[in-house]
Design an enzyme around this catalytic site. Structure first.
Site, mmCIF file in Angstrom:
data_model
loop_
_atom_site.group_PDB
_atom_site.id
_atom_site.type_symbol
_atom_site.label_atom_id
_atom_site.label_comp_id
_atom_site.label_asym_id
_atom_site.label_seq_id
_atom_site.Cartn_x
_atom_site.Cartn_y
_atom_site.Cartn_z
ATOM 1 N N GLY A 31 0.854 -1.596 0.264
ATOM 2 C CA GLY A 31 -0.145 0.014 -0.400
ATOM 3 C C GLY A 31 0.826 1.297 -0.420
ATOM 4 O O GLY A 31 1.740 1.260 -0.388
ATOM 5 N N ASN A 32 -0.094 2.327 0.332
ATOM 6 C CA ASN A 32 0.562 3.788 0.691
ATOM 7 C C ASN A 32 1.531 3.861 -0.915
ATOM 8 O O ASN A 32 2.725 4.294 -1.671
ATOM 9 C CB ASN A 32 1.780 3.758 1.392
ATOM 10 N N LEU A 33 0.340 4.149 -2.120
ATOM 11 C CA LEU A 33 0.798 3.198 -3.921
ATOM 12 C C LEU A 33 1.161 4.823 -4.709
ATOM 13 O O LEU A 33 0.747 5.464 -4.047
ATOM 14 C CB LEU A 33 -0.414 2.601 -4.283
ATOM 15 N N HIS A 37 4.337 1.455 -8.314
ATOM 16 C CA HIS A 37 3.329 0.801 -7.816
ATOM 17 C C HIS A 37 2.495 0.590 -9.161
ATOM 18 O O HIS A 37 2.404 -0.179 -9.635
ATOM 19 C CB HIS A 37 2.288 0.713 -6.419
ATOM 20 N N GLU A 150 11.953 -4.049 -9.918
ATOM 21 C CA GLU A 150 13.893 -4.090 -9.878
ATOM 22 C C GLU A 150 14.660 -3.357 -8.332
ATOM 23 O O GLU A 150 15.530 -3.389 -8.277
ATOM 24 C CB GLU A 150 14.514 -3.724 -11.388
ATOM 25 N N LYS A 151 13.138 -1.884 -8.046
ATOM 26 C CA LYS A 151 14.135 -1.391 -6.644
ATOM 27 C C LYS A 151 14.663 -2.278 -5.762
ATOM 28 O O LYS A 151 15.951 -1.939 -5.127
ATOM 29 C CB LYS A 151 13.094 -0.317 -6.818
ATOM 30 N N VAL A 178 11.566 2.970 -11.257
ATOM 31 C CA VAL A 178 10.723 4.568 -11.549
ATOM 32 C C VAL A 178 11.160 5.413 -10.484
ATOM 33 O O VAL A 178 10.762 5.911 -9.163
ATOM 34 C CB VAL A 178 9.065 4.785 -10.780
#
Ligand code: PAF
Length: 282
Positions: A31-33, A37, A150-151, A178
């Site tokens: 969450g906390n998108l 995300h 990928e982070k 991102v």
């Protein structure tokens, strides 16, 4: 978009998708998108007919003294973002739904080797918690494809191995990092940074970029990493690790070409991670 909290309702809706022959894409989140995300949702859309996102702040992957209680919970906002990005179903179970026996008695999944070192050293037990919840979500949703950022480079490697070792018939898709305009990798934990720390934070990515340039130009690994550590220290970071690994996270060998620089560093109490892939010269 439907939001479901219970397993029977989830199974019923997934059954409808399957009866219609639809390919299911899964995007697990806490969450906390943010835009990172939503890139996962967009990628899942490209690989599947229906997208199922999950929001579950997984207590099993937080260590003692970590930010489980402080972790931002922003469900209404997240629902609006998922709906706008074309997500079909949100599953957001309670802790008691996923772990009905309690955490202590929960069966766990451990992915050896790749879970060790890097974040596995600075956050002991973290990847067992991730592997356990991801296995549960894979079993519940039985997606055709699942997308991960990928982070969290090591997490992605852990999940790829988990899928192979447990023979989950699921395609794993990694989605590029991102970044904010100033280069900082998007993360829910960026919200913890005050104005001063937020201004310093992009130095993490700038340092990795400078190290990549040096390594690709043939500078020696050890001294390059020392320079990087000093630069991060000077900027105010306390570094958990700064390492160069082969792209598969194995050690660098004389014939390694595809490699990755990985770091985790703290600015005050906020822990940030980042990575950059590179090609070593012959
Ligand atoms: O990357 C995350 O947000 C979490 O580690 C995951 C994969 C949703 C498991 O809780």
């Amino acid at each position: 978009m439907r939001t479901l909290r219970d397993i029977p309702a989830l199974r019923e809706t997934l059954g409808e998708y399957r009866r219609r022959g639809q390919r299911i894409g899964l995007v697990p989140t806490m969450g906390n998108l943010h835009a990172g995300h939503l890139a996962l949702v967009n990628t899942a859309r490209q690989h599947a007919d229906v997208v199922v996102a999950t929001i579950f702040v997984n207590p099993l992957q937080f260590g003692a003294g970590e930010d489980l209680d402080a972790y931002p919970r922003t469900l209404a906002d997240d629902q609006a973002k998922l709906e706008a990005s074309g997500c079909d179903l949100l599953f957001t179970p309670s802790v008691a739904t996923l772990y009905p026996r309690g955490l202590g008695d929960q069966t766990r999944v451990c992915v050896p080797a790749v879970s060790e070192g890097l974040c596995g050293s600075s956050r002991p037990g973290h990847f067992d918690g991730v592997s356990t919840v991801v296995s549960i979500l894979f079993n519940l949703v039985q997606p055709d494809v699942a997308c991960f950022g990928e982070k969290d480079y090591q997490q992605l490697a852990v999940i790829r191995k988990l899928v192979e070792d447990l023979h989950f018939p699921i395609e794993i898709v990694g989605v590029p990092i991102v970044r904010a305009e100033d280069g900082l990798a998007l993360s829910s934990r960026n919200g913890y940074l005050d104005t001063t720390a937020r201004a310093t934070a992009p130095e993490l990515q700038r340092t990795l970029a400078a190290l990549r340039e040096a390594l690709e130009a043939g500078e020696p690994v050890e001294t390059t990493l020392e320079v990087g550590l000093a630069r991060l220290r000077e900027a105010g970071f306390e570094t958990d690790y700064l390492e160069l690994r082969a792209a598969d996270l194995g050690p660098i060998a004389s014939d390694t070409r595809e490699a990755v620089l990985l770091t985790a560093a703290r600015l005050g109490t906020t822990r940030l991670i980042d990575n950059l892939t590179l090609t070593l010269p012959r």
